[in-house]
Design a protein around this motif. Structure first.
Motif, PDB file in Angstrom:
ATOM      1  N   UNK A   1       0.803  -1.244   0.141  1.00 45.47           N
ATOM      2  CA  UNK A   1       0.045  -0.095  -0.090  1.00 45.47           C
ATOM      3  C   UNK A   1       0.901   1.462   0.096  1.00 45.47           C
ATOM      4  N   UNK A   2       1.873   1.424   0.673  1.00 43.99           N
ATOM      5  CA  UNK A   2       2.793   2.302   0.864  1.00 43.99           C
ATOM      6  C   UNK A   2       3.681   2.537  -0.475  1.00 43.99           C
ATOM      7  N   UNK A   3       3.916   1.783  -1.170  1.00 46.25           N
ATOM      8  CA  UNK A   3       4.718   1.781  -2.343  1.00 46.25           C
ATOM      9  C   UNK A   3       3.505   2.211  -3.470  1.00 46.25           C
ATOM     10  N   UNK A   4       2.330   2.113  -3.472  1.00 45.73           N
ATOM     11  CA  UNK A   4       1.423   2.565  -4.434  1.00 45.73           C
ATOM     12  C   UNK A   4       1.099   3.911  -4.286  1.00 45.73           C
ATOM     13  N   UNK A   5       1.040   4.527  -2.653  1.00 47.15           N
ATOM     14  CA  UNK A   5       0.869   5.653  -2.608  1.00 47.15           C
ATOM     15  C   UNK A   5       1.981   6.533  -2.990  1.00 47.15           C
ATOM     16  N   UNK A   6       3.342   6.138  -2.706  1.00 44.45           N
ATOM     17  CA  UNK A   6       4.494   6.853  -3.286  1.00 44.45           C
ATOM     18  C   UNK A   6       4.661   7.112  -4.746  1.00 44.45           C
ATOM     19  N   UNK A   7       4.221   6.090  -5.398  1.00 41.40           N
ATOM     20  CA  UNK A   7       4.409   6.137  -6.901  1.00 41.40           C
ATOM     21  C   UNK A   7       2.969   7.012  -7.309  1.00 41.40           C
ATOM     22  N   UNK A   8       2.039   6.958  -6.729  1.00 35.59           N
ATOM     23  CA  UNK A   8       0.996   7.738  -7.250  1.00 35.59           C
ATOM     24  C   UNK A   8       1.197   9.184  -6.784  1.00 35.59           C
ATOM     25  N   UNK A   9       1.772   9.392  -5.591  1.00 33.05           N
ATOM     26  CA  UNK A   9       2.218  10.969  -5.137  1.00 33.05           C
ATOM     27  C   UNK A   9       3.027  11.529  -6.442  1.00 33.05           C
TER      28      UNK A   9
ATOM     29  N   UNK B   1      -6.789   9.290  -2.161  1.00 33.03           N
ATOM     30  CA  UNK B   1      -6.802   7.887  -1.531  1.00 33.03           C
ATOM     31  C   UNK B   1      -6.520   7.748   0.183  1.00 33.03           C
ATOM     32  N   UNK B   2      -5.436   8.854   0.319  1.00 31.10           N
ATOM     33  CA  UNK B   2      -5.246   8.895   1.685  1.00 31.10           C
ATOM     34  C   UNK B   2      -6.385   9.182   2.587  1.00 31.10           C
ATOM     35  N   UNK B   3      -7.263  10.342   2.091  1.00 33.51           N
ATOM     36  CA  UNK B   3      -8.484  10.616   2.839  1.00 33.51           C
ATOM     37  C   UNK B   3      -9.268   9.471   2.838  1.00 33.51           C
ATOM     38  N   UNK B   4      -9.500   8.739   1.989  1.00 39.50           N
ATOM     39  CA  UNK B   4     -10.093   7.710   2.103  1.00 39.50           C
ATOM     40  C   UNK B   4     -10.068   6.536   3.221  1.00 39.50           C
ATOM     41  N   UNK B   5      -8.606   6.449   3.144  1.00 40.79           N
ATOM     42  CA  UNK B   5      -7.952   5.623   4.280  1.00 40.79           C
ATOM     43  C   UNK B   5      -8.245   5.740   5.767  1.00 40.79           C
ATOM     44  N   UNK B   6      -8.161   7.234   5.885  1.00 33.27           N
ATOM     45  CA  UNK B   6      -8.428   8.123   7.203  1.00 33.27           C
ATOM     46  C   UNK B   6      -9.796   7.991   7.460  1.00 33.27           C
ATOM     47  N   UNK B   7     -10.884   8.109   6.583  1.00 32.20           N
ATOM     48  CA  UNK B   7     -12.431   7.968   6.872  1.00 32.20           C
ATOM     49  C   UNK B   7     -12.821   6.774   6.851  1.00 32.20           C
ATOM     50  N   UNK B   8     -11.973   5.663   7.006  1.00 31.99           N
ATOM     51  CA  UNK B   8     -12.455   4.189   7.349  1.00 31.99           C
ATOM     52  C   UNK B   8     -12.605   4.143   8.830  1.00 31.99           C
ATOM     53  N   UNK B   9     -13.500   3.229   9.289  1.00 34.70           N
ATOM     54  CA  UNK B   9     -13.733   2.755  10.521  1.00 34.70           C
ATOM     55  C   UNK B   9     -12.758   1.816  11.037  1.00 34.70           C
ATOM     56  N   UNK B  10     -11.969   1.103  10.199  1.00 32.97           N
ATOM     57  CA  UNK B  10     -11.336   0.183  10.454  1.00 32.97           C
ATOM     58  C   UNK B  10      -9.966   0.497  11.011  1.00 32.97           C
ATOM     59  N   UNK B  11      -9.519   0.234  12.097  1.00 35.75           N
ATOM     60  CA  UNK B  11      -8.218   0.838  12.924  1.00 35.75           C
ATOM     61  C   UNK B  11      -7.255   0.432  12.006  1.00 35.75           C
ATOM     62  N   UNK B  12      -7.201  -0.726  11.366  1.00 31.14           N
ATOM     63  CA  UNK B  12      -5.763  -1.127  10.749  1.00 31.14           C
ATOM     64  C   UNK B  12      -5.654  -0.240   9.574  1.00 31.14           C
ATOM     65  N   UNK B  13      -6.852   0.085   8.653  1.00 26.98           N
ATOM     66  CA  UNK B  13      -6.798   1.270   7.779  1.00 26.98           C
ATOM     67  C   UNK B  13      -6.310   2.479   8.224  1.00 26.98           C
ATOM     68  N   UNK B  14      -6.766   3.030   9.402  1.00 16.71           N
ATOM     69  CA  UNK B  14      -6.199   4.133  10.034  1.00 16.71           C
ATOM     70  C   UNK B  14      -4.890   4.172  10.111  1.00 16.71           C
ATOM     71  N   UNK B  15      -4.194   2.950  10.691  1.00 17.24           N
ATOM     72  CA  UNK B  15      -2.994   2.972  10.997  1.00 17.24           C
ATOM     73  C   UNK B  15      -1.984   2.846   9.857  1.00 17.24           C
ATOM     74  N   UNK B  16      -2.411   2.446   8.557  1.00 14.32           N
ATOM     75  CA  UNK B  16      -1.764   2.371   7.399  1.00 14.32           C
ATOM     76  C   UNK B  16      -1.944   3.829   6.897  1.00 14.32           C
ATOM     77  N   UNK B  17      -2.947   4.305   7.085  1.00  8.02           N
ATOM     78  CA  UNK B  17      -3.060   5.624   6.474  1.00  8.02           C
ATOM     79  C   UNK B  17      -1.959   6.608   6.949  1.00  8.02           C
ATOM     80  N   UNK B  18      -1.818   6.591   8.477  1.00  7.24           N
ATOM     81  CA  UNK B  18      -0.787   7.288   9.083  1.00  7.24           C
ATOM     82  C   UNK B  18       0.653   6.895   8.394  1.00  7.24           C
TER      83      UNK B  18
END
Length: 740
Positions: free
Chosen positions: A446-454, A464-481
């Motif tokens: 996931x991080x590699x995809x965000x880096x390349x897209x950026x 995409x980062x905004x979508x991840x932060x809006x998730x209710x899943x704790x793991x998604x939020x950790x990945x977003x950070x």
């Protein structure tokens, strides 16, 4: 008294317009008291617009109602003229009309409305500029840039820098560059350097050029005086520190996870860097950050193992041992003199160590080793991942086909290395796969995809980062950070502040606060002060402690204009004003009210998709766009052939070029195949291939307009080879001055 055709019956429109254009400044002032009556009686829109523009600056203040009445004119020219004058003379008279103009489809009306609003409510004017700069409509973004010139630069600087970080359109970049270079500010180059690290290709080159232009503007303004040479030296030092801090930040994000594989990777990455003094010092300083107990314990253990490595044997499986074992026999003479046979005979771990140490300057010597070995053996997963990352670092594109194959494999390390390889050397092949990587539960993927897209589409990466932060899943939020470390912090800071203000998980808040320490910027201070008022109990104290740490860094680097007492008063005053605004209904002209009324569309991210849907749509959208290109490719080729034939046979309107005779040329830059070459297409003279002489500061960008003098050297078919003699720089238009 000067006679006027407006006092005479039956005069023609041409006579009235010609008379207006011939007035001297003294006559304009003399006739000003009579103008309101002329305007009320005028029935021709173009004459009414000329009247308002010509006499606007000296219009009698007690007769502005005649101008206000024209705000409802069906003529755009009249509305623009009336709005511009009222912005300057009586902005309060616009209150009733501002909501209408702030959502107008005509950019000029919208820009002028924000100019008038700035004199009434600067904070809401800034909010409207922010809304426009984040719009998906290019016309709205252009209006936002133009409106930014009407506010104090300190108010719009964060907006302009965030815009420069995410935008890729050359015209928009040049427009925002005019704002940044026209307002010399020592903070701007620091922020631009950070953007360079996040960018690639033409965008990175453009940012480097802009840094030089801003530094020249700072030196020319003399705002630093004799301190400017020291400032330039400090810039370079700050850049190195920033690169180190970015690595520390990303590594600590890995340590904060609860996925064993991710934690092991982070520990190994840290252990590899700890022998280097700048990194060891940075990690030691990071112990003062608001780290969670587990992260702190892991980092302390890694620092202790690195310190005792030389004097004590390490336990099996230690990250420091795993990162450094068997490196001594490889590094040095053996590495320098490796033959293909010797390289193939190395143990896998030794081979990984050798490849990881290859530098781009060794490419000519080591690429044959790499290519020959990969063609003869079946490498382990670790070897293949390292080989792909090494080839990426060396700029070797010969592994493209293999990377595309393993990109879809099951090994996340190999797949991630393949994506990063393609992201640098063949982005077109990588982009269709970003959607699936964004949906992966694996942090590395996931991080590699965000880096390349950026690198290539910062706005989409932010979405995409905004979508991840809006998730209710704790793991998604950790990945977003964790992914947030790969984007420009000034861009993600508003998202982070909003997230930290509503998330109940203490460990996530602590992780998020680390971003402010790792990215010490003046704009951090109010956001941290804001969080102090929102966070409960111990977290409030953590936010306060982080703010003091950021203040100390800014003060040490001379980036803080206030002393502590004045700064605290400033932050409290700003907080009280924000609190006052929240406690009363928003005015009708506010962005919030206009959105609620359906007059403004929601900002990006206010209606979020799920991460899976967002990732899939990103990939599908790319495929659709490129499929349509394939559908039309035959027609495009046919049209190009036909156009070329027509230009050769007919050449309508083209003028002849005289070899050896200087020629004044105007046209559009179509491409720049090399730093000293540019292709310019002129409607009058055709296509020119122009050589740029050494020492020129011009960095041509496709799409920009060229005006200057060239020396034609030869004509080949329908192209003229020429040398640049002189270029007239283009300027960005500022506000129109209608003064007499």
């Amino acid at each position: 008294m000067t006679s006027s055709p407006f006092d005479q019956a039956g005069t023609t429109v041409e006579i009235r317009k010609q008379w207006l254009s011939g007035l001297t400044p003294d006559q304009v002032r003399e006739l000003a008291p009579r103008v309101p009556g002329w305007l009320e009686a005028e029935t021709v829109s173009e004459v009414a617009a000329d009247l308002i523009s010509r006499f606007g600056r000296v219009w009698p203040r007690d007769h502005l109602q005649a101008v206000s009445a024209r705000l409802l004119s069906p003529s755009l020219a009249v509305r623009v003229a009336a709005l511009e004058i009222l912005c300057q003379l009586a902005p309060q008279a616009l209150l009733e009309h501002l909501p209408r103009f702030l959502v107008a489809t005509e950019p000029r009306l919208r820009t002028l409305a924000i100019r008038g609003l700035a004199a009434i409510d600067e904070a809401e004017a800034r909010a409207h500029i922010d809304y426009l700069l984040n719009s998906e409509d290019p016309a709205e973004r252009k209006a936002g840039i133009q409106a930014a010139f009407f506010l104090p630069f300190e108010q719009v600087k964060p907006l302009a820098l965030r815009f420069a970080s995410v935008v890729t359109d050359p015209t928009e970049l040049e427009a925002i560059a005019t704002l940044l270079t026209g307002n010399p500010d020592p903070e701007v180059p620091l922020r631009l350097y950070e953007m360079v690290a996040q960018s690639r290709g033409a965008k990175a080159a453009w940012l480097k050029g802009l840094i030089q232009e801003v530094c020249q503007a700072i030196q020319g303004s003399d705002i630093l005086g004799s301190r400017f040479p020291e400032y330039r030296r400090r810039l370079q030092h700050w850049l190195k520190e920033k690169e180190t801090a970015r690595f520390v930040q990303a590594a600590l994000q890995g340590l904060s996870g609860d996925i064993p594989e991710v934690v092991r990777d982070a520990e190994a990455a840290i252990a590899r860097q700890l022998p280097r003094p700048p990194f060891r010092q940075a990690f030691q300083e990071a112990l003062q950050w608001p780290l969670g107990p587990e992260v702190r314990a892991r980092l302390e253990r890694l620092l202790e193992e690195a310190t005792t490595e030389a004097s004590q044997p390490l336990s099996p499986g230690s990250p420091v041992r795993e990162a450094t074992r068997e490196s001594a026999p490889v590094v040095g003479p053996i590495r320098e003199s490796l033959t293909p046979e010797a390289f193939a005979a190395l143990a896998p771990d030794q081979r990984v160590e050798v490849m990881a140490g290859w530098e781009p300057t060794e490419a000519a010597r080591v690429i044959p080793l790499l290519e020959g070995w990969l063609g003869a053996v079946r490498p382990t997963s670790g070897e293949l991942a390292t080989a792909l990352l090494t080839a990426r670092r060396l700029g070797f594109a010969g592994l493209r086909d293999r990377a595309i194959i393993v990109l879809q494999g099951k090994d996340p390390g190999v797949a991630t290395a393949a994506l990063e390889y393609l992201g640098d050397l063949d982005p077109e092949a990588a982009f269709p796969h970003l959607g699936s990587f964004l949906q992966s539960p694996n942090l590395r993927m996931k991080s590699a995809a965000i880096r390349i897209m950026n690198r290539f589409d910062p706005a989409q990466a932010l979405s995409n980062l905004r979508v991840m932060l809006a998730s209710k899943d704790l793991q998604d939020q950790r990945m977003a950070l964790a992914c947030m470390a790969h984007l420009d912090f000034s861009v993600v800071r508003p998202l982070l502040v909003d997230f930290l203000g509503r998330v109940p998980e203490a460990t996530l808040v602590m992780t998020g606060l680390c971003f402010f320490v790792a990215n010490p910027e003046p704009d951090n201070l109010y956001d941290l002060y804001f969080l102090e008022h929102l966070l409960p109990g111990p977290l409030k104290s953590e936010a306060f402690s982080v703010r003091r740490k950021v203040e100390a860094v800014l003060r040490e680097t001379d980036r803080l204009p206030f002393d502590r007492a004045t700064l605290d008063q400033h932050l409290e005053s700003r907080w009280q004003e924000a609190h006052r605004r929240r406690s009363v209904p928003p005015p009708a002209y506010s962005v919030r009210s206009l959105k609620a009324a359906g007059l403004l569309a929601p900002s990006p991210g206010e209606a979020s998709l799920s991460p899976a849907v967002a990732g899939t749509l990103a990939a599908v959208g790319w495929l659709i766009r490129h499929s349509l290109q394939l559908v039309f490719v035959f027609l495009l080729v046919l049209a190009a052939i036909s156009y070329s034939w027509l230009q050769t046979v007919l050449r309508p309107g083209r003028q002849e070029v005289v070899i050896g005779s200087p020629l004044d040329l105007e046209g559009r830059v179509t491409r720049s195949p090399a730093p000293d070459q540019v292709e310019i297409r002129s409607d009058r003279f055709g296509v020119f291939e122009v050589r740029i002489p050494p020492g020129s500061s011009w960095r041509p960008k496709p799409g920009e307009t060229f005006r200057g003098t060239v020396l034609p050297l030869r004509v080949v078919y329908d192209r003229t080879a020429a040398e640049l003699q002189r270029r007239t720089p283009a300027t960005f238009p500022g506000p129109i001055d209608h003064s007499p």
